[in-house]
Write an enzyme that holds these catalytic residues in place. Structure first.
Site, PDB file in Angstrom:
ATOM      1  N   GLY A 274     -13.822   1.163  -1.731  1.00 11.76           N
ATOM      2  CA  GLY A 274     -13.537   1.781  -0.443  1.00 11.76           C
ATOM      3  C   GLY A 274     -13.865   0.985   0.792  1.00 11.76           C
ATOM      4  O   GLY A 274     -13.592   1.438   1.905  1.00 11.76           O
ATOM      5  N   GLU A 316     -16.689  -0.990  -6.866  1.00 13.84           N
ATOM      6  CA  GLU A 316     -15.307  -1.232  -7.310  1.00 13.84           C
ATOM      7  C   GLU A 316     -14.396  -1.586  -6.140  1.00 13.84           C
ATOM      8  O   GLU A 316     -13.489  -0.813  -5.797  1.00 13.84           O
ATOM      9  CB  GLU A 316     -14.768   0.032  -7.982  1.00 13.84           C
ATOM     10  CG  GLU A 316     -15.493   0.440  -9.231  1.00 13.84           C
ATOM     11  CD  GLU A 316     -15.080   1.830  -9.710  1.00 13.84           C
ATOM     12  OE1 GLU A 316     -14.564   2.639  -8.911  1.00 13.84           O
ATOM     13  OE2 GLU A 316     -15.288   2.102 -10.888  1.00 13.84           O
ATOM     14  N   PRO A 317     -14.593  -2.721  -5.511  1.00 14.77           N
ATOM     15  CA  PRO A 317     -13.747  -3.061  -4.366  1.00 14.77           C
ATOM     16  C   PRO A 317     -12.351  -3.524  -4.796  1.00 14.77           C
ATOM     17  O   PRO A 317     -12.222  -4.294  -5.751  1.00 14.77           O
ATOM     18  CB  PRO A 317     -14.505  -4.230  -3.728  1.00 14.77           C
ATOM     19  CG  PRO A 317     -15.235  -4.861  -4.873  1.00 14.77           C
ATOM     20  CD  PRO A 317     -15.582  -3.746  -5.824  1.00 14.77           C
ATOM     21  N   TYR A 363       0.785   6.336   5.528  1.00 17.11           N
ATOM     22  CA  TYR A 363      -0.528   6.589   6.151  1.00 17.11           C
ATOM     23  C   TYR A 363      -0.554   6.304   7.643  1.00 17.11           C
ATOM     24  O   TYR A 363      -1.632   6.252   8.230  1.00 17.11           O
ATOM     25  CB  TYR A 363      -1.604   5.679   5.528  1.00 17.11           C
ATOM     26  CG  TYR A 363      -1.684   5.620   4.035  1.00 17.11           C
ATOM     27  CD1 TYR A 363      -2.023   6.743   3.291  1.00 17.11           C
ATOM     28  CD2 TYR A 363      -1.467   4.429   3.360  1.00 17.11           C
ATOM     29  CE1 TYR A 363      -2.134   6.659   1.908  1.00 17.11           C
ATOM     30  CE2 TYR A 363      -1.583   4.341   1.985  1.00 17.11           C
ATOM     31  CZ  TYR A 363      -1.916   5.467   1.261  1.00 17.11           C
ATOM     32  OH  TYR A 363      -2.031   5.386  -0.095  1.00 17.11           O
ATOM     33  N   CYS A 390      17.564   3.132   4.062  1.00 16.11           N
ATOM     34  CA  CYS A 390      18.323   4.191   4.710  1.00 16.11           C
ATOM     35  C   CYS A 390      17.384   5.348   5.047  1.00 16.11           C
ATOM     36  O   CYS A 390      17.438   6.400   4.430  1.00 16.11           O
ATOM     37  CB  CYS A 390      19.438   4.635   3.769  1.00 16.11           C
ATOM     38  SG  CYS A 390      20.635   5.608   4.645  1.00 16.11           S
ATOM     39  N   GLU A 391      16.523   5.100   5.999  1.00 13.58           N
ATOM     40  CA  GLU A 391      15.507   6.099   6.343  1.00 13.58           C
ATOM     41  C   GLU A 391      14.908   5.691   7.689  1.00 13.58           C
ATOM     42  O   GLU A 391      14.420   4.560   7.827  1.00 13.58           O
ATOM     43  CB  GLU A 391      14.436   6.077   5.236  1.00 13.58           C
ATOM     44  CG  GLU A 391      13.364   7.053   5.422  1.00 13.58           C
ATOM     45  CD  GLU A 391      13.086   7.880   4.151  1.00 13.58           C
ATOM     46  OE1 GLU A 391      13.901   7.850   3.205  1.00 13.58           O
ATOM     47  OE2 GLU A 391      12.057   8.538   4.140  1.00 13.58           O
TER      48      GLU A 391
HETATM   49  C1  LIG Z   1     -12.091   5.134  -8.453  1.00 19.81           C
HETATM   50  C2  LIG Z   1     -11.659   4.103  -7.475  1.00 19.81           C
HETATM   51  N1  LIG Z   1     -12.331   2.936  -7.453  1.00 19.81           N
HETATM   52  C3  LIG Z   1     -11.991   1.944  -6.600  1.00 19.81           C
HETATM   53  C4  LIG Z   1     -10.948   2.103  -5.704  1.00 19.81           C
HETATM   54  C5  LIG Z   1     -10.646   0.966  -4.805  1.00 19.81           C
HETATM   55  O1  LIG Z   1     -10.682   1.316  -3.496  1.00 19.81           O
HETATM   56  P1  LIG Z   1     -10.563   0.195  -2.361  1.00 19.81           P
HETATM   57  O2  LIG Z   1      -9.328  -0.575  -2.635  1.00 19.81           O
HETATM   58  O3  LIG Z   1     -10.467   0.991  -1.111  1.00 19.81           O
HETATM   59  O4  LIG Z   1     -11.783  -0.648  -2.437  1.00 19.81           O
HETATM   60  C6  LIG Z   1     -10.244   3.312  -5.672  1.00 19.81           C
HETATM   61  C7  LIG Z   1      -9.178   3.555  -4.672  1.00 19.81           C
HETATM   62  O5  LIG Z   1      -9.407   4.129  -3.625  1.00 19.81           O
HETATM   63  C8  LIG Z   1     -10.595   4.336  -6.589  1.00 19.81           C
HETATM   64  O6  LIG Z   1      -9.929   5.479  -6.616  1.00 19.81           O
HETATM   65  N1  LIG Z   2      -3.306   3.397  -1.692  1.00 20.42           N
HETATM   66  C1  LIG Z   2      -4.230   3.593  -0.605  1.00 20.42           C
HETATM   67  C2  LIG Z   2      -5.639   3.773  -0.922  1.00 20.42           C
HETATM   68  C3  LIG Z   2      -5.966   4.654  -2.092  1.00 20.42           C
HETATM   69  C4  LIG Z   2      -6.392   3.821  -3.192  1.00 20.42           C
HETATM   70  C5  LIG Z   2      -6.716   4.313  -4.502  1.00 20.42           C
HETATM   71  N2  LIG Z   2      -7.597   5.397  -4.709  1.00 20.42           N
HETATM   72  C6  LIG Z   2      -3.945   2.612   0.502  1.00 20.42           C
HETATM   73  O1  LIG Z   2      -2.942   1.973   0.471  1.00 20.42           O
HETATM   74  O2  LIG Z   2      -4.643   2.491   1.457  1.00 20.42           O
END
Ligand SMILES: Cc1ncc(COP(=O)(O)O)c(C=O)c1O
Ligand SMILES: N[C@@H](CCCC[NH3+])C(=O)O
Length: 462
Positions: A274, A316-317, A363, A390-391
């Protein structure tokens, strides 16, 4: 966009107060946003030592270019900052076999959340014991494959899965190490987090509702499962650690409860991913060393208060490692000034769009975009970079100052597209998905080739 460039205002621009901010140079590359290997040489953008015009000529456009050195440096930075813990690269942000090998070589672990991601990892030769499998609806087949491959961790997400996985483990005559995903009642995005009493979402077991404690009890009763820790993921694109503090506090509270009720001290705590990155000037991500220090401090404090031994910390980046390494190159196809009633907005259409970057439409994401194939001293015009789908919501960059002499055939570069762009790409309007090209030391190499219309037609068997 929050900043606008200096220079005389073009006669045909919208007054855009939301673009207010410090003046800047249209050709400048904010080092906080662009990959480490991005520079201008005689006005032309170079990535990893390669001229973007050469990249476009060799690999076509649109193309997602990944700066390998930038990726590796961030991965290594994470591994070093979390020495004594484990860093799982979140493959959902972007995964290919080449990237899986970079991750393995830099000593990280890998988070996969589908059988598809697992296949990429395993066929890349990623050590299975360093893989964790996530997902709120893992199929029996996915779980079986993961167990047979000998993956290191399964992060359990439902009561159904406890039984499903225990059966598979027993049939395979093995014990699977698992974590329980806990919904801690914290939701964090960018600068804010919300801590609530209960959660309304599909992931994990609710802490406040008691489901997390019940899941612990049930997993402890399953002979094929070894509970090694607790997991929580609070959100994405986060710029401060306060949400993690609440989350760690609540997880450690559950660790203590587990010790008191079951006489078991779990050795691991996974705080999820996150951490945010800079998409536009003014975004201020936290330094990874500071994050690691702070998370360790938080867990140490919480554990010492609870009288628990310090568990091994995992994170978990995804975005924070691959996001800044990526740049999307597009070719401009049409330039159309449109009278909005209060000025002119220039729609600059490129040869990709929401099929290679859904994040703006989904988003309201902001991005930084520059004219890449040459420098320009033309005055700025307020532009909207749009795709070819097409949007009308097919927007790549909603508001951006571009040189007013931008013309068809110019190359545009959009920064920080390494995460959640190619991995969320679609074939909308039968559009083949773009390639991913790694650049390093003056050379470009395809990681994922461009899809072709033939690829798509092969799926159409009717
Ligand atoms: C369980 C889990 N771990 C890790 C991530 C990786 O998140 P980020 O890419 O924001 O570091 C996500 C996505 O949000 C997730 O759902
Ligand atoms: N997909 C999202 C974040 C959520 C990632 C996975 N839980 C993004 O593009 O920002």
């Amino acid at each position: 966009m929050r900043a606008h460039p200096a220079g005389p205002r073009h006669a045909e621009v919208l007054p855009a107060s939301h673009l207010g901010g410090p003046a800047g140079d249209l050709n400048a590359l904010d080092p906080g946003i662009w990959p480490a290997g991005a520079t201008r040489v005689d006005g032309v953008l170079h990535l990893g030592g390669v001229d973007v015009r050469d990249l476009a000529a060799e690999f076509g456009t649109p193309a997602i270019v990944l700066d390998e050195r930038d990726f590796r440096a961030r991965a290594r930075g994470y591994a070093e900052a979390f020495t004594g813990g484990d860093v799982f690269y979140a493959g959902k942000a972007f995964l290919s076999r080449g990237v899986a090998r970079w991750v393995a070589e830099e000593g990280l672990h890998l988070d996969v959340c589908t059988g598809g991601e697992l296949t990429v990892a395993l066929t890349a030769g990623f050590p299975p014991e360093r893989i964790a499998l996530h997902g709120n609806n893992k199929s029996t087949a996915e779980l079986r494959r993961a167990v047979e491959a000998g993956i290191g961790r399964v992060v359990i997400d439902s009561f159904v899965e406890i039984v499903r996985l225990a059966e598979i483990a027993q049939q395979a005559g093995t014990t699977v190490q698992v974590l329980i995903r806990v919904t801690v009642g914290v939701e964090a995005h960018t600068h804010e987090y919300i801590a609530t009493a209960h959660e309304d979402q599909k992931f994990g077991f609710s802490l406040s509702g008691g489901e997390a404690a019940e899941a612990v009890a049930r997993v402890l009763r399953q002979p094929g499962l070894e509970l090694v820790g607790l997991h929580s993921h609070i959100g994405s694109q986060i710029f401060d650690t306060s949400g993690f503090e609440v989350s760690a506090h609540r997880l450690v509270g559950l660790l203590r409860q587990i010790r008191d009720e079951h006489d078991v001290e779990l050795p691991e705590i996974d705080l999820g991913g996150g951490l945010g990155i800079a998409y536009v000037t003014g975004d201020t991500p936290i330094e990874i060393d500071a994050v690691a220090k702070e998370l360790r401090r938080i867990v140490e404090t919480e554990c010492s208060t609870a009288g628990l031994a310090l568990p091994r910390i995992a994170v978990e980046p995804g975005r924070a490692i691959v996001g800044p390494a990526g740049v999307t190159l597009y070719e401009v196809g049409t330039v159309k000034p449109v009278d909005t009633g209060s000025g002119t907005r220039t729609y600059v259409s490129v040869d990709g769009g929401m099929s290679d970057n859904l994040r703006t439409a989904l988003y309201d994401a902001e991005y930084t975009c520059v004219l890449a194939s040459r420098a320009s001293t033309a005055p700025p015009m307020l532009a909207r970079v749009v795709g070819r789908h097409c949007e009308s919501g097919d927007v790549v960059v909603k508001d951006v100052w571009l040189p007013s002499d931008t013309v068809p055939g110019d190359l545009l570069a959009v920064a920080a597209t390494g995460a959640y762009c190619r991995s969320m790409a679609s074939n909308y309007n039968h559009t083949p998905r773009p390639p991913v090209v790694a650049v390093a030391d003056g050379t470009g190499k395809v990681l994922v080739r461009r899809e072709t219309e033939d690829d798509l037609m092969r799926l159409d068997v009717g």
